[in-house]
Design a protein around this motif. Structure first.
Motif, mmCIF file in Angstrom:
data_model
loop_
_atom_site.group_PDB
_atom_site.id
_atom_site.type_symbol
_atom_site.label_atom_id
_atom_site.label_comp_id
_atom_site.label_asym_id
_atom_site.label_seq_id
_atom_site.Cartn_x
_atom_site.Cartn_y
_atom_site.Cartn_z
ATOM 1 N N TYR A 1 22.856 26.376 41.254
ATOM 2 C CA TYR A 1 22.742 27.907 41.523
ATOM 3 C C TYR A 1 23.266 28.790 42.948
ATOM 4 O O TYR A 1 23.240 29.917 43.010
ATOM 5 C CB TYR A 1 21.122 28.354 41.108
ATOM 6 N N ALA B 1 16.895 30.765 52.164
ATOM 7 C CA ALA B 1 16.130 31.335 51.918
ATOM 8 C C ALA B 1 16.518 31.577 50.565
ATOM 9 O O ALA B 1 14.982 31.057 49.848
ATOM 10 C CB ALA B 1 16.634 32.741 51.230
ATOM 11 N N SER B 2 17.541 30.962 49.952
ATOM 12 C CA SER B 2 18.026 30.340 48.413
ATOM 13 C C SER B 2 16.651 29.253 47.784
ATOM 14 O O SER B 2 16.593 28.791 47.306
ATOM 15 C CB SER B 2 18.709 30.624 47.815
ATOM 16 N N GLN C 1 21.132 23.566 44.074
ATOM 17 C CA GLN C 1 22.449 23.610 44.808
ATOM 18 C C GLN C 1 23.659 24.667 44.366
ATOM 19 O O GLN C 1 24.297 25.196 44.054
ATOM 20 C CB GLN C 1 22.901 22.505 45.208
ATOM 21 N N PRO D 1 28.677 34.821 45.656
ATOM 22 C CA PRO D 1 29.233 36.409 46.180
ATOM 23 C C PRO D 1 29.745 37.096 47.571
ATOM 24 O O PRO D 1 30.008 37.426 48.050
ATOM 25 C CB PRO D 1 28.164 37.150 45.323
ATOM 26 N N ASN E 1 25.361 32.137 42.656
ATOM 27 C CA ASN E 1 24.535 33.901 42.813
ATOM 28 C C ASN E 1 24.250 33.591 44.168
ATOM 29 O O ASN E 1 23.843 34.670 44.527
ATOM 30 C CB ASN E 1 23.209 33.424 42.193
ATOM 31 N N VAL E 2 24.499 33.177 45.277
ATOM 32 C CA VAL E 2 23.838 33.964 46.713
ATOM 33 C C VAL E 2 24.969 33.316 47.814
ATOM 34 O O VAL E 2 25.833 34.282 48.088
ATOM 35 C CB VAL E 2 22.884 32.920 47.601
ATOM 36 N N LEU F 1 20.721 32.640 54.473
ATOM 37 C CA LEU F 1 21.310 32.840 53.222
ATOM 38 C C LEU F 1 20.413 31.881 52.500
ATOM 39 O O LEU F 1 20.336 31.619 51.477
ATOM 40 C CB LEU F 1 22.258 33.757 52.768
#
Lengths: 295, 257
Positions: A176, A166-167, A174, A184, A180-181, A163
């Protein structure tokens, strides 16, 4: 043949140990409830404690416990989560990080009475905060912070690396990515950890004896100004919590029904801690399902 | 010479070497990647082909203890310049991974993730981007009625196309694909290959594959790596028909690897 017998014996031994553990827990909680729940009435929960008359309750102590818990959590949660994010995402594997990690571990293993005495010397005396909610909450923060740091770090580390890749692969920075990933995805684990630690904070007594104090003013539940000395919200007033109350009733109380009050208080305390633990499991599972389900 | 100038170089590397701690993974690699072509990178496991791919968007820097020497130019700029903005690079150079890695979010939010963080808040515009990207990845017809469903409930092949759509949504220049079909069944693989074929009209694509048939089917250029070295890089048809080097001939005829 021989290995089969060994295998059997090992299985039996391990099962017995596991069963024994469950038995101890059931016996303990069962005994506390059996002794105490009979005396827990609405009257008991909503009446102030009495020092010389029969029929005192735990209204103020119950409020103090929750208030102290909330203040502590307001201090601990942001700090602890930030620390966990640092250790899991920013810290490079070097000596400084190793040192910080050892600090967290040492902090986690400090005996709570030591934290309490430290709190008395520093917050109560040196800072002149007196026996107060604030002193108690800061002492509890010292004691609870490493738990949240650890929980956050573990939860973030257990997010699949794919994940993060992917981001980053999308050109997302970093911070964000973390916001956001990773957070959560780690949220159910962090929340479960926070609630479990809340149970510990709720039941803590030794760290509070010399910081939040053994007494509280007669609280005026009609006056919510945080500056009034008898306001429930005043952070600079002393506050006897439920678990400290159990201790003081058992040691210094002279009322006739002291054993009943202590038993009933213990039952209420155990009940709340139990609720914290069960809800942590339930809520974690529910959020996990909810998050992967729709949005 | 005139015909060569027509094809623009997207990437070129000069003397690129890379070490993981003390183990050398890339040795003096000189490669050119051309615009709007598909470049396949083949070679046996552990030959450095994935590592090479990850140097192109600097994802390799996520690994601990790496050392890089040499030069990689992307559109004329040295990537490993200290001041090169790495986020901008990865925004221009999208990546599809070996295993599909959708975020645990809805299909819509997976695609809208990149554009949103680039500051696009207009709902209408986001809807358009999501639709366009999913259409480009040939997934729109399958998911148009369930955009709010969790992306992890899609099949493996659909997830991989979703990841492709997610990378197209930020409007890249180059797409890197790291064995994108190795976890897919033949039908899903065929769909992805078909997409690669269509997408090269607009994008430059670099695909790492261990499947030589796939390299033959989808690529214009093929680069063969062995033990961290680039053995040869030529037009795919020529490389497979008449390899220059004995190692290449042995590998493509299946004698090792």
């Amino acid at each position: 043949m021989k290995s089969q017998i060994t295998n059997r014996m090992a299985t039996v031994l391990i099962s017995v140990c596991a069963g024994l553990m469950a038995l101890i827990m059931i016996a303990l909680v069962g005994y506390i409830f059996y002794q105490g729940l009979g005396h827990v009435t609405w009257h008991f929960l909503t009446t102030v404690a009495s020092t010389f008359q029969v029929g005192g309750g735990i209204k103020d102590q119950l409020w103090n416990s929750f208030y102290l818990l909330i203040v502590t959590m307001i201090f601990t949660t942001p700090l602890g989560i930030a620390g966990g994010i640092y250790l899991s995402e920013y810290a490079k594997p070097n000596r400084v990080t190793g040192f910080i990690r050892s600090c967290v571990e040492v902090l986690a293993s400090l005996p709570s009475i030591v934290v309490g005495l430290f709190g008395m010397l520093v917050f109560v005396n040196t800072f002149h905060w007196g026996y107060s909610i604030l002193s108690g909450a800061v002492a509890l923060t010292i004691f609870n912070l490493p738990v949240i740091v650890r929980v956050t770090e573990d939860a973030l580390r257990s997010v699949p690396v794919a994940l993060k890749e992917a981001s980053f692969g999308l050109g997302v920075g970093q911070w964000y990515t973390i916001k956001n990933v990773l957070l959560p995805a780690a949220f159910p684990g962090i929340l479960t950890g926070i609630i479990l630690s809340a149970g510990r904070v709720f039941g803590e007594s030794a760290a509070l004896l010399f910081t939040a104090g053994l007494t509280s003013p007669d609280l005026d539940f009609k006056n919510w100004s945080p500056f009034a000395f008898d306001s429930p919200l005043n952070p600079l007033r002393s506050a006897e919590t439920l678990s400290v109350h159990i201790y003081s009733v058992n040691t210094v109380a002279i009322v006739k029904d002291a054993p009943q009050v202590a038993a009933a208080s213990a039952a209420v305390l155990a009940l709340f801690v139990l609720i914290f633990n069960l809800s942590a499991r339930g809520l974690g599972a529910w959020i996990q399902k909810r998050m992967s389900g729709k949005s | 010479m005139q015909t060569l100038v027509d094809v623009k170089e997207v990437y070129s590397t000069e003397g690129l070497s890379l070490w993981y701690d003390k183990k050398q993974a890339l040795k003096d690699v000189n490669v050119s990647i051309f615009e709007k072509q598909v470049t396949a990178i083949i070679g046996p496991s552990g030959c450095g082909k994935s590592t090479f791919l990850k140097t192109l968007n600097r994802m390799v820097e996520l690994e601990p203890k790496i050392t890089i020497k040499g030069r990689i130019s992307y559109r004329g700029n040295n990537l490993y310049d200290k001041h090169y903005p790495v986020e901008q690079l990865r925004h221009r150079v999208g990546m599809v991974f070996q295993k599909a890695n959708p975020f645990p979010k809805s299909i819509y939010n997976n695609i809208a993730f990149g554009p949103r963080l680039r500051g696009i808040k207009n709902k209408q515009l986001l809807n358009e981007i999501v639709e366009r990207s999913l259409k480009q990845a040939a997934l729109w017809d399958e998911v148009r009625d369930k955009l709010n469903q969790d992306a992890n409930r899609l099949s493996g092949g659909q997830q991989q196309r979703l990841c492709l759509a997610r990378c197209l949504a930020v409007d890249p220049d180059v797409i890197l694909m790291d064995e994108p079909t190795s976890a897919l069944d033949p039908i899903a693989t065929a769909k992805v290959e078909e997409l690669v074929h269509q997408l090269k009209q607009q994008y430059s694509i670099i695909i790492v594959t261990h499947n030589m048939e796939q390299a033959k089917r989808v690529s214009d250029q093929t680069a063969f790596f062995l033990n961290g070295e680039l053995i040869e890089q030529r037009k795919t048809s020529e490389l497979f028909a008449k390899p220059f080097h004995k190692e290449t001939a042995d590998y493509i005829s299946g004698r090792f690897g």
